[in-house]
Design an enzyme around this catalytic site. Structure first.
Site, PDB file in Angstrom:
ATOM      1  CB  VAL A 125      -0.991   0.065   1.193  1.00  0.00           C
ATOM      2  CG1 VAL A 125      -2.071  -0.980   1.088  1.00  0.00           C
ATOM      3  CG2 VAL A 125      -0.285  -0.022   2.519  1.00  0.00           C
ATOM      4  CB  ALA A 126       4.482   1.809  -0.022  1.00  0.00           C
ATOM      5  NE  ARG A 127       2.749   7.302  -3.993  1.00  0.00           N
ATOM      6  CZ  ARG A 127       1.777   7.427  -3.076  1.00  0.00           C
ATOM      7  NH1 ARG A 127       1.211   6.354  -2.549  1.00  0.00           N
ATOM      8  NH2 ARG A 127       1.360   8.619  -2.711  1.00  0.00           N
ATOM      9  CD  GLU A 169      -1.429   4.346  -8.480  1.00  0.00           C
ATOM     10  OE1 GLU A 169      -2.066   5.378  -8.176  1.00  0.00           O
ATOM     11  OE2 GLU A 169      -0.892   3.632  -7.637  1.00  0.00           O
ATOM     12  CG  HIS A 186      -3.552   4.989  -4.830  1.00  0.00           C
ATOM     13  ND1 HIS A 186      -2.497   5.584  -5.465  1.00  0.00           N
ATOM     14  CD2 HIS A 186      -3.399   5.294  -3.512  1.00  0.00           C
ATOM     15  CE1 HIS A 186      -1.740   6.210  -4.579  1.00  0.00           C
ATOM     16  NE2 HIS A 186      -2.282   6.043  -3.386  1.00  0.00           N
ATOM     17  N   GLY A 244      -5.982   3.188  -0.316  1.00  0.00           N
ATOM     18  CA  GLY A 244      -5.456   3.226   1.052  1.00  0.00           C
ATOM     19  C   GLY A 244      -5.973   4.384   1.885  1.00  0.00           C
TER      20      GLY A 244
HETATM   21  N1  LIG Z   1      -2.026   3.530  -0.579  1.00  0.00           N
HETATM   22  C1  LIG Z   1      -2.309   4.683  -0.032  1.00  0.00           C
HETATM   23  O1  LIG Z   1      -3.365   5.230  -0.261  1.00  0.00           O
HETATM   24  C2  LIG Z   1      -1.333   5.293   0.891  1.00  0.00           C
HETATM   25  C3  LIG Z   1      -1.776   6.043   1.997  1.00  0.00           C
HETATM   26  C4  LIG Z   1      -0.825   6.627   2.824  1.00  0.00           C
HETATM   27  C5  LIG Z   1       0.514   6.495   2.542  1.00  0.00           C
HETATM   28  N2  LIG Z   1       0.887   5.785   1.439  1.00  0.00           N
HETATM   29  C6  LIG Z   1       2.303   5.609   1.115  1.00  0.00           C
HETATM   30  O2  LIG Z   1       2.929   5.045   2.223  1.00  0.00           O
HETATM   31  C7  LIG Z   1       4.188   5.676   2.411  1.00  0.00           C
HETATM   32  C8  LIG Z   1       4.478   5.713   3.887  1.00  0.00           C
HETATM   33  O3  LIG Z   1       3.613   6.623   4.506  1.00  0.00           O
HETATM   34  P1  LIG Z   1       3.903   7.093   5.998  1.00  0.00           P
HETATM   35  O4  LIG Z   1       2.850   8.071   6.334  1.00  0.00           O
HETATM   36  O5  LIG Z   1       4.096   5.930   6.858  1.00  0.00           O
HETATM   37  O6  LIG Z   1       5.290   7.857   5.783  1.00  0.00           O
HETATM   38  P2  LIG Z   1       6.448   7.995   6.840  1.00  0.00           P
HETATM   39  O7  LIG Z   1       7.340   9.014   6.295  1.00  0.00           O
HETATM   40  O8  LIG Z   1       5.888   8.176   8.194  1.00  0.00           O
HETATM   41  O9  LIG Z   1       7.179   6.586   6.814  1.00  0.00           O
HETATM   42  C9  LIG Z   1       8.007   6.160   5.794  1.00  0.00           C
HETATM   43  C10 LIG Z   1       9.130   5.374   6.422  1.00  0.00           C
HETATM   44  O10 LIG Z   1       9.892   4.768   5.393  1.00  0.00           O
HETATM   45  C11 LIG Z   1      11.214   4.749   5.822  1.00  0.00           C
HETATM   46  N3  LIG Z   1      12.145   4.514   4.755  1.00  0.00           N
HETATM   47  C12 LIG Z   1      12.720   5.414   3.922  1.00  0.00           C
HETATM   48  N4  LIG Z   1      13.568   4.796   3.096  1.00  0.00           N
HETATM   49  C13 LIG Z   1      13.526   3.479   3.421  1.00  0.00           C
HETATM   50  C14 LIG Z   1      14.189   2.333   2.929  1.00  0.00           C
HETATM   51  N5  LIG Z   1      15.061   2.420   1.930  1.00  0.00           N
HETATM   52  N6  LIG Z   1      13.911   1.139   3.490  1.00  0.00           N
HETATM   53  C15 LIG Z   1      13.030   1.034   4.497  1.00  0.00           C
HETATM   54  N7  LIG Z   1      12.384   2.099   5.018  1.00  0.00           N
HETATM   55  C16 LIG Z   1      12.618   3.300   4.475  1.00  0.00           C
HETATM   56  C17 LIG Z   1      11.382   6.073   6.508  1.00  0.00           C
HETATM   57  O11 LIG Z   1      12.495   6.070   7.383  1.00  0.00           O
HETATM   58  C18 LIG Z   1      10.089   6.230   7.239  1.00  0.00           C
HETATM   59  O12 LIG Z   1      10.177   5.756   8.563  1.00  0.00           O
HETATM   60  C19 LIG Z   1       4.032   7.063   1.811  1.00  0.00           C
HETATM   61  O13 LIG Z   1       5.221   7.505   1.234  1.00  0.00           O
HETATM   62  C20 LIG Z   1       2.985   6.905   0.778  1.00  0.00           C
HETATM   63  O14 LIG Z   1       3.624   6.779  -0.453  1.00  0.00           O
HETATM   64  C21 LIG Z   1       0.002   5.194   0.622  1.00  0.00           C
HETATM   65  O1  LIG Z   2       0.346   9.094  -0.238  1.00  0.00           O
HETATM   66  C1  LIG Z   2      -0.820   9.082   0.130  1.00  0.00           C
HETATM   67  O2  LIG Z   2      -1.250   9.859   1.009  1.00  0.00           O
HETATM   68  C2  LIG Z   2      -1.735   8.075  -0.440  1.00  0.00           C
HETATM   69  O3  LIG Z   2      -1.148   7.379  -1.465  1.00  0.00           O
HETATM   70  C3  LIG Z   2      -3.070   8.604  -0.786  1.00  0.00           C
HETATM   71  O4  LIG Z   2      -3.113   9.124  -2.069  1.00  0.00           O
HETATM   72  P1  LIG Z   2      -4.459   9.770  -2.587  1.00  0.00           P
HETATM   73  O5  LIG Z   2      -4.565  11.092  -1.951  1.00  0.00           O
HETATM   74  O6  LIG Z   2      -4.308   9.879  -4.057  1.00  0.00           O
HETATM   75  O7  LIG Z   2      -5.558   8.866  -2.178  1.00  0.00           O
END
Ligand SMILES: NC(=O)c1ccc[n+]([C@@H]2O[C@H](COP(=O)([O-])OP(=O)(O)OC[C@H]3O[C@@H](n4cnc5c(N)ncnc54)[C@H](O)[C@@H]3O)[C@@H](O)[C@H]2O)c1
Ligand SMILES: O=C(O)[C@H](O)COP(=O)(O)O
Length: 601
Positions: free
Chosen positions: A287-289, A318, A337, A339
Site C-alpha cells: 500500500v506504499a507506491r 496508475e 489506490h 489506502g
Molecule cells: N495507498 C495509499 O493510499 C497510501 C496512503 C498513505 C501512505 N501511502 C504511502 O505510504 C508511504 C508511507 O507513509 P507514511 O505516512 O508511513 O510515511 P512515513 O514518512 O511516516 O514513513 C516512511 C518510512 O519509510 C522509511 N524509509 C525510507 N527509506 C527506506 C528504505 N530504503 N527502506 C526502508 N524504510 C525506508 C522512513 O524512514 C520512514 O520511517 C508514503 O510515502 C505513501 O507513499 C500510501
Molecule cells: O500518499 C498518500 O497519502 C496516499 O497514497 C493517498 O493518495 P491519494 O490522496 O491519491 O488517495
C-alpha cells in the site's frame, strides 16, 4: 581625504520593492508566514514560508485539481477564491496555473517542472492532500521558491487498515472467492487459505503507516519484524518490534508489507535479485507506491512460486493497463489506490491540507513543508529578531558594494555563548542570502529557495561561530556579515583585512547596526540609514541634522563612532523618509564630510 568624498545617491537597483508591510517586524522580514502544529511525529515543528504578496491586496486563488473533502473546501473558501477543476489534462493544468497562488492535488496529478515554469512565479504553495509527494517535482518547486506542504497524518490509520484488510483478504482468497461465487461457482477446496497467527510479518518502512500496521498485526498474533534504516529503535521497542537488516527481513518473512516512500533509493527495491532471497511462498502487500516493486520481476516471482500471493493497492502506472499481467494474475488481489479512501481520512486530509495551504498563503508559519528545513517552534520564537537583523545586515552590506553584482564571497560570524550545536543558523543564513540577493536582482528569495538561489548565483556563504563566555540565555550576541573581494562605495566600511564589514545586535528585541568597518555605531535598523565619514569636530550632528530638518526628513536615530577624538568618525543617521537627491547633495557638500552613503533597509 578629498578622494574619499564620493557622495552616493540612491541607485534604482537598490530600491526596495513596495511590498506591503505587516504589523510586526518579523512579518515584515518574512512577507508571509503561517503557524501550524501536527500530531505526528510527536515533536511540534514549525517552518517559515513565504507566499505571494499579492495575497494581501486580493483574495488568492487556490486551484483544487482533485477531489477534496467538503470541510477542507469550506476552510479554503473562507480565505481564497477556490477553483475546483478535476481531471485537467497536463496542458489545461499548465494553462490554469499562471492564475493560481496555490494548487492542491492528490496522487493523481503530476506536478512537474512544466507546471512551475508555466506558473510565471505566481504559484507559491503546492498542497499535497496526502502523504506521498513523489508526484511533485520538489527540485523544480524549490528552484521556483514554491513551498510544498503535505497532509502527513490524517490518512495514516486508513492506509494501515487497508494494509491489514489486504493482508487478511489475500491470506483467505476473499477477492478470488467472491468473484467465483458471483460467477455461480462454489469452490470450497480451491480457496483454502493460510493462517496469519504465528506467521512472521516483515514491515519494510517503519514510519507512521508501517508502525500502525505492525501494531495491528501483533493484535492478530503475528510475529512482527521491521526494516527501516532511519527508524528510531525506541519506536520499535515500544511496540515490541525488532528492527532487522533488509536481507534478514526478506529472508525470514512469511508476509512482507511495504510502507516506505518512493524515492530513487527505494525505486524497484523488490526486484529479481531480492525476490531470489525471499522464503519460498512469501506473500506481499503493497500500500506504499507501485514503483518500489519491479512489477515485471514480481510476475516472474509469482510464476516461479517464490511469491505465493500479492495484494496491491498501488502501481507504477496508475491506472495500470487493463491487460497488465500483474493485475490479471490469479494470485494477485488489487484495489485502485484506496489506502487513504475512507470518509474519515478524506475529511481529515482535506482539513489538514486546507489549513496548511491557507496558513502558507497568509504568510505565517507552517509545519508540514517538505522542501525546506523545519525549525522547532521554540527556536523560531527565540530567533525572530535575529532573523530580521540577519536580513537587514545582508541588505546593508550589499548596498555598500560598488557594483553589487560582483558579490561572490560572504562570511557570516555568529558570536554566541551557546554551544555550537545549540544554535540553528539555517534561518539566519537564508535571510542574509535574501538580504544580499534581493536588492541586486529581481529574484524572489525565501527560505525555500535561498540556498539554491545563492548556489545558482555563485554566491558562497561561509559561516563561523565565535564562542563567547557568559550566559547562554540569549541565542546570539552579534551577527557580522563580511563581503570579500569587492570594492566599497563607502571606503570606511572596509575592515582592516579588506572586506566590507557590518555587524549588528539585538537590543530589547530590536535589531541595531553596531559596527561599520572598524567604526562602532549604534542605530536601529529601521527605515533607512545615512552613513557619513567626517572629520570628528563639534557641530557635525547639528549641521547634518539641520539639513535633514530643513528638507522635512525625520531623523529617528543618530550615532557617532570614532577612532579617536578629532580624527575620523562615522556618523550613522536613521531616517524615516527618503531624502531627496538635493538633500543628499547638500550633506555631501558639508566640508568636513569625506564620504557618505544612503542605504535603504
Ligand atoms: N495507498 C495509499 O493510499 C497510501 C496512503 C498513505 C501512505 N501511502 C504511502 O505510504 C508511504 C508511507 O507513509 P507514511 O505516512 O508511513 O510515511 P512515513 O514518512 O511516516 O514513513 C516512511 C518510512 O519509510 C522509511 N524509509 C525510507 N527509506 C527506506 C528504505 N530504503 N527502506 C526502508 N524504510 C525506508 C522512513 O524512514 C520512514 O520511517 C508514503 O510515502 C505513501 O507513499 C500510501
Ligand atoms: O500518499 C498518500 O497519502 C496516499 O497514497 C493517498 O493518495 P491519494 O490522496 O491519491 O488517495
Amino acid at each position: 581625504m578629498a578622494s574619499l568624498k564620493t557622495p552616493t545617491l540612491k541607485t534604482p537597483s537598490f530600491a526596495l520593492s513596495s511590498k506591503p508591510r505587516l504589523p510586526s517586524a518579523f512579518s515584515a522580514a518574512f512577507p508571509n508566514t503561517a503557524r501550524f502544529s501536527r500530531s505526528y511525529p510527536q515533536r511540534r515543528r514549525f517552518l517559515i514560508v513565504t507566499a505571494s504578496s499579492s495575497s494581501f491586496s486580493n483574495k488568492p486563488t487556490v486551484l483544487v485539481a482533485e477531489k477534496l473533502g467538503e470541510a477542507g473546501l469550506t476552510l479554503l473558501q473562507e480565505f481564497a477564491n477556490v477553483d475546483c477543476s478535476y481531471n485537467l489534462s497536463p496542458e489545461e493544468l499548465c494553462t490554469k496555473i499562471s492564475l493560481c497562488d496555490a494548487l492542491i492535488v492528490r496522487s493523481g496529478t503530476k506536478v512537474n517542472r512544466e507546471v512551475f515554469e508555466s506558473s510565471g512565479g505566481r504559484l507559491k504553495v503546492v498542497g499535497r492532500a496526502g502523504v506521498g509527494i513523489d508526484n511533485v517535482d520538489l527540485s523544480a518547486a524549490t528552484e521556483h521558491g514554491c513551498l510544498v506542504v503535505n497532509a502527513p497524518t490524517a490518512n495514516t490509520v486508513a492506509a494501515a487498515e487497508h494494509g491489514i484488510a489486504l493482508l487478511a483478504c489475500m491470506a483467505r482468497n476473499v477477492a478470488q472467492a467472491d468473484a467465483s461465487v458471483k460467477a455461480g461457482k462454489w469452490q470450497r477446496n480451491k480457496y483454502v487459505g493460510v493462517s496469519l497467527v504465528g506467521k512472521t510479518l516483515a514491515v519494510l518502512g517503519f514510519g507512521k503507516v508501517g508502525s500502525e500496521v505492525a501494531r495491528r498485526a501483533k493484535g492478530l498474533g503475528m510475529h512482527v519484524i521491521a526494516h527501516d534504516p532511519y527508524a528510531p529503535a525506541d519506536r520499535a521497542r515500544a511496540i515490541s518490534v525488532e528492527l532487522v537488516s533488509f536481507d534478514e527481513a526478506i529472508a525470514t518473512a512469511d508476509f512482507i508489507s511495504l510502507h516506505m516512500p518512493l524515492t530513487p533509493a527505494t525505486n524497484k527495491m523488490l526486484n529479481d535479485e531480492t525476490f531470489a532471497k525471499m522464503k519460498k511462498g512469501v506473500r506481499i502487500v503493497n500500500v506504499a507506491r507501485g514503483g518500489v516493486i519491479d512489477e515485471e520481476a514480481l510476475v516472474r516471482a509469482l510464476d516461479a512460486g517464490i511469491v505465493a500471493q500479492a495484494a496491491l493497492d498501488v502501481f507504477s502506472e496508475e491506472p495500470p493497463k487493463h491487460d497488465s499481467k500483474l493485475v490479471q494474475h490469479e494470485r494477485v488481489t488489487v484495489t485502485p489506490h484506496l489506502g487513504a479512501s475512507t470518509m474519515e481520512a478524506q475529511e481529515g486530509v482535506a482539513i489538514e491540507i486546507a489549513e496548511a495551504v491557507v496558513g502558507a498563503l497568509k504568510g505565517e508559519l507552517a509545519a508540514t513543508a517538505v522542501n525546506a528545513p523545519m525549525v522547532p517552534a521554540e527556536v523560531l520564537t527565540e530567533l525572530k529578531p535575529y532573523v530580521e537583523l540577519a536580513e537587514k545586515l545582508g541588505r546593508l552590506a550589499v548596498q555598500l558594494v560598488a557594483g553589487g553584482s560582483g558579490v561572490k564571497t560572504v562570511k557570516v560570524s555568529y558570536a554566541s555563548s551557546r554551544a555550537p550545536d545549540d544554535l540553528d543558523t539555517r534561518l539566519l543564513r537564508a535571510m542574509i542570502t535574501k538580504g544580499i540577493i534581493e536588492p541586486i536582482s529581481s529574484v524572489f528569495v525565501n527560505l525555500v529557495n535561498a540556498d539554491y538561489t545563492a548556489k545558482q548565483r555563485g554566491l558562497r556563504i561561509t559561516e563561523e561561530r565565535i564562542l563567547l563566555d557568559g550566559s547562554p540565555e540569549s541565542p546570539l550576541e552579534s551577527i557580522q556579515v563580511q563581503i570579500a573581494n569587492v570594492e566599497s562605495k563607502f571606503a570606511s566600511a572596509m575592515s582592516e583585512s579588506g572586506e566590507i564589514k557590518v555587524e549588528g545586535r539585538v537590543k530589547d528585541g530590536i535589531p541595531h547596526l553596531t559596527k561599520v568597518g572598524s567604526f562602532e555605531v549604534d542605530v536601529t535598523l529601521e527605515g533607512s540609514i545615512i552613513l557619513c565619514r567626517q572629520v570628528d569636530q563639534p557641530g557635525m550632528i547639528g549641521t547634518v541634522g539641520s539639513i535633514l530638518g530643513e528638507e522635512n526628513v525625520n531623523v529617528s536615530f543618530m550615532s557617532v563612532g570614532r577612532v579617536a577624538p578629532r580624527k575620523h568618525a562615522v556618523m550613522a543617521i536613521g531616517v524615516d523618509d527618503q531624502p531627496s537627491k538635493e538633500t543628499l547633495k547638500r550633506i555631501g557638500e558639508v566640508p568636513a564630510i569625506e564620504e557618505f552613503v544612503f542605504l535603504k533597509l
